[in-house]
Enzyme design. Structure first.
Site, PDB file in Angstrom:
ATOM      1  N   SER A   1     -30.009   8.516 -12.981  1.00  0.00           N
ATOM      2  CA  SER A   1     -28.600   8.683 -12.649  1.00  0.00           C
ATOM      3  C   SER A   1     -28.175   7.990 -11.366  1.00  0.00           C
ATOM      4  O   SER A   1     -26.982   7.784 -11.143  1.00  0.00           O
ATOM      5  CB  SER A   1     -28.267  10.176 -12.537  1.00  0.00           C
TER       6      SER A   1
ATOM      7  N   HIS B   1     -27.766  10.737 -19.283  1.00  0.00           N
ATOM      8  CA  HIS B   1     -27.018   9.496 -19.050  1.00  0.00           C
ATOM      9  C   HIS B   1     -27.348   8.422 -20.088  1.00  0.00           C
ATOM     10  O   HIS B   1     -26.948   7.269 -19.918  1.00  0.00           O
ATOM     11  CB  HIS B   1     -27.313   8.972 -17.647  1.00  0.00           C
TER      12      HIS B   1
ATOM     13  N   LYS C   1     -20.742  14.292 -20.014  1.00  0.00           N
ATOM     14  CA  LYS C   1     -20.677  12.854 -19.785  1.00  0.00           C
ATOM     15  C   LYS C   1     -20.047  12.173 -21.006  1.00  0.00           C
ATOM     16  O   LYS C   1     -18.853  12.261 -21.207  1.00  0.00           O
ATOM     17  CB  LYS C   1     -22.067  12.345 -19.424  1.00  0.00           C
TER      18      LYS C   1
END
Length: 401
Positions: free
Chosen positions: A189, A217, A248
């Site tokens: 990240s 991610h 996300k």
């Protein structure tokens, strides 16, 4: 007598709270800014539009009509809360639908969803590991992974970031009869680099370990239709557990763990953060499910995300910024010096670009950086403007020539 609150009123020099107070006094404090509105790629602060280069909304789905409509419909059908844990009255039909859709998407037998991504790592790792087992982690693993180990009371070993030789040296020292769980991020990240999964899988098999990949991610970014790191490397059968978050690419809130049915059933019955927390809200579950459908229906979003990220990476390199080894839509800009990083953040912010300033212990000492991340809905005009602002700010502070 010692006052427990002494550290709150008089923080030690160079502590996080001390630095925060100094930054506030200098007008450089970069956190807890109350944005008035957001259009995804832009936010409004004090009536001023600012380009957002600090969001994890990779596919730009927080304002997608199908995602918003699904959340609204779920509130009408289920209300605003599940009002209980999944064990008791908190399991809703929408939770099961989301879990089944994710299992199919990830080519795994089963999935359970947690209320947050942090709880997912905390619950999964602490449930599976006991004091006689070993957690083996990359030095840049997310804090929630480390906290999951801490809660488990298992033994702990770390290897150098993305260094398979270092990993093997760690594995060689662990007794053969011990249970071993290797936990890595698929995409890291802060540095924005991808884990060397094929080599890690090879060592996992050689030393009889299990492998968990935190794809917070990676889902929506890597692999076919955003299926993540294991799919990207065509190694879905070699990864035992895939973890992801909904905050996300899924434009919602929550997390999940995917794996064999028996393993997921075990986690269901032993993960304290799952057992003792209220279930995901209906609107969050519905939004995540709708985002999953959009992810598969609109693959061009992922392609555009990569085009935007590659263009920005090229532009920052050409300007002379240090962006490390990033090869994803997360692009760090290394400033190294803590206070110069804050000043660069403030200069960018005042000129109209938002970034995330990151300092130790979130990164290694002398690795202070501005974390930038990109959205599929960023426009070429926004990227051009951001690069112009980076150039102006970088030259003013002497970070680039």
């Amino acid at each position: 007598m010692m006052d427990l609150f002494e550290k709150c009123y008089n923080p030690k020099e160079n502590s996080a709270l001390y630095d925060a107070k100094v930054a506030q006094e200098r007008g450089l404090y970069p956190y807890f800014l109350p944005f008035e509105g957001t259009e995804g790629t832009e936010v409004t602060y004090n009536g001023r539009k600012i380009i957002m280069l600090g969001s994890n909304n990779y596919l730009g789905l927080t304002h997608h009509p199908k995602v918003k409509e699904a959340a609204k419909k779920a509130i009408d059908e289920y209300g605003t809360s599940a009002t209980g844990s999944r064990f008791m009255n908190g399991t809703l039909k929408i939770h099961r639908e989301l879990e089944e859709a994710l299992a199919e998407f990830l080519n795994k037998e089963a999935v359970i969803v947690f209320s947050t991504g942090y709880q997912t790592n905390l619950g999964t790792i602490s449930a599976l590991l006991s004091p006689k087992d070993y957690a083996i982690m990359d030095k840049e693993d997310h804090a929630s992974i480390v906290d999951g180990w801490s809660m488990s009371h298992a033994k702990f070993s770390r290897f150098d970031h993305n260094d398979v030789d270092s990993l093997e040296k760690v594995l060689q020292k662990i007794p053969e009869e011990a249970g071993k769980l290797i936990v890595i991020d698929g995409v890291y990240s802060m540095a924005g680099d991808i884990a060397p999964l094929p080599q890690i899988v090879e060592l996992k098999k050689k030393y009889g370990a299990r492998l968990m990949v935190d794809d917070a991610h990676s889902i929506g970014v890597l692999g076919k239709n955003g299926r993540g790191t294991a799919n990207y490397f065509n190694m879905e059968n070699d990864v035992d557990l895939i973890m992801g978050t909904f905050s996300k690419s899924f434009a919602s809130l929550g997390g999940f763990i995917a794996g064999d049915k028996e393993v997921i059933d075990y986690i269901k019955h032993y993960a304290r953060p799952f057992i003792f927390s209220a279930a995901m809200t209906p609107s969050s579950a519905a939004a995540a499910l709708a985002a999953l459908h959009v992810m598969q229906e609109e693959p061009e979003r992922i392609e555009h995300l990569w085009n935007i990220a590659n263009r920005m990476r090229k532009g920052l390199k050409e300007l002379g910024f240090d962006i490390g080894t990033s090869n994803t839509p997360i692009i760090p800009v290394y400033i190294r010096d803590k206070w110069k990083t804050v000043m660069m953040w403030k200069e960018l912010f005042d000129l109209g670009v938002y970034t995330n300033p990151v300092f130790p212990p979130a990164v290694q000492p002398n690795d202070s950086l501005l974390r930038t991340s990109y959205i599929a809905t960023h426009t070429e005009e926004q990227i051009d403007r951001a690069l112009t602002i980076f150039e102006k700010a970088g030259k003013k502070l002497g970070i680039i020539k």
